[in-house]
Enzyme design. Structure first.
Site: not given
Ligand SMILES: [Mg+2]
Length: 343
Positions: A159, A183, A256
């Site tokens: 991240k 990400d 998702k």
């Molecule tokens: Mg993401």
């Protein structure tokens, strides 16, 4: 058919920080559909959705919205999870998280009734499935290195969205040969993304997830044309209609289940993405083994997967898929294979 709810406060192994959020505890709702066979045996299907501040979804709102359609759900007047999804959708379209938990439970139940793992019930062959990454949340670079060393893994998702993202990736690379994916959670500009991509590629990064803000289609067009690394949509691809918008702007999409409303729409999104040469990834939202095992059923259809949710919590109330150095191992049980440990 009996609908019931189980509430949990999941403890996160590390304070989870991404570009727009930070938390230690993740509330989660597990939805159970219990079906009694003529011989008295009970088959239970489980589905899950975690709460989400950003989307204004709480456990209470999910329970209220599902309770409002309890008669429809418990009537048993539906022959498939897809049919229940369509019947429930008019009432649940403002709450895709609730719809996801219900849809996963219905899929789990139907496959268990058929005596098959869900992927096999769908006719999929799971002999060749992608590895899952393990996510390293934003922290001091020393702590990010420590998190990585805590779990040796062949594939990390890092991240980013700090003031010196390249320095983080350079430092992590000094400690592992693993493949990286990054990400940025909307934190970069188009110019930054295009400028970072060649060095990230040299550092063993395979793709960049959602570098730009979700509405920046002009910037994304530049990135699509000039980035040397593939770019995968996440915040830009939430629901079914978003897939078409990503064609010629992204190289792939990250679905998702909680945001799109479950396995039923996710399978349609995958089909549409494939038809348009988009790569497909599915990601998770800190779910327990219930939600993660549901994601696992889609693996034969995916290029990439981020289903490390259970590795990031310390009090998983369920069993299901397990992992061996990135490899996903299905549970022995039918359906999604998830079982609540206390039921
Ligand atoms: Mg993401």
């Amino acid at each position: 058919m009996k609908l019931s709810f189980h509430r949990y406060d999941l403890r996160l192994k590390h304070t989870f920080t991404i570009a727009h959020d930070s938390r230690d505890v993740q509330p989660s709702l597990i939805v159970e559909l219990a079906y009694t066979l003529p011989d008295g045996r009970v088959i239970r299907g489980f589905g899950e959705a975690t709460s989400n501040k950003y989307y204004g979804i709480t456990l209470d709102s999910m329970i209220a919205d599902l309770s409002a359609i309890r008669p429809l759900i418990e009537s048993g007047q539906w022959q498939s999870a897809e049919e229940l999804w369509a019947l429930a959708h008019p009432q649940l379209q403002q709450n895709p998280f609730a719809q996801c938990a219900l849809d996963e439970a219905a899929h789990d139940l139907m496959a268990k009734r058929a005596g098959q793992p869900l992927y096999a019930y769908w006719g999929l062959d799971a002999s060749n499935i992608p590895l899952t990454n393990y996510t390293i949340g934003i922290d001091t670079v020393e702590k990010m290195v420590a998190k990585m060393q805590e779990l040796p893994w062949p594939l990390y998702k890092i991240k980013l969205g700090t003031s010196d993202d390249l320095a983080i990736v350079r430092e992590l690379r000094r400690h592992t040969d693993a493949t990286f994916r990054v990400d940025a959670n909307c934190a970069w500009t188009a110019a930054q993304t295009i400028a970072y991509a060649p060095e990230l590629q040299q550092l063993g990064v395979e793709f960049i997830e959602q570098p730009l803000k979700a509405g920046d289609w002009e910037g994304q067009q530049q990135v699509f044309a000039h980035s040397v690394l593939p770019v995968i949509a996440d915040e830009s691809c939430i629901v079914e209609n978003d897939v078409d918008k990503c064609i010629n702007y992204f190289h792939g999409i990250n679905i998702k289940l909680t945001k799109c409303g479950g396995l039923t729409p996710a399978r349609r999104m995958i089909e549409n993405a494939r038809a348009n040469n988009l790569r497909v990834m599915v990601g998770c939202m800190n779910e327990t083994s219930v939600g993660i095992s549901a994601i696992g059923q889609l693996l034969p259809l995916l290029d990439y997967v981020d289903m490390d949710g259970t590795l990031l919590i310390t009090n998983d109330p369920a069993s299901g898929v397990t992992f061996d150095y990135g490899r996903v191992i299905y549970a022995a049980e039918n359906g999604t294979g998830a079982q609540l440990l206390s039921v």
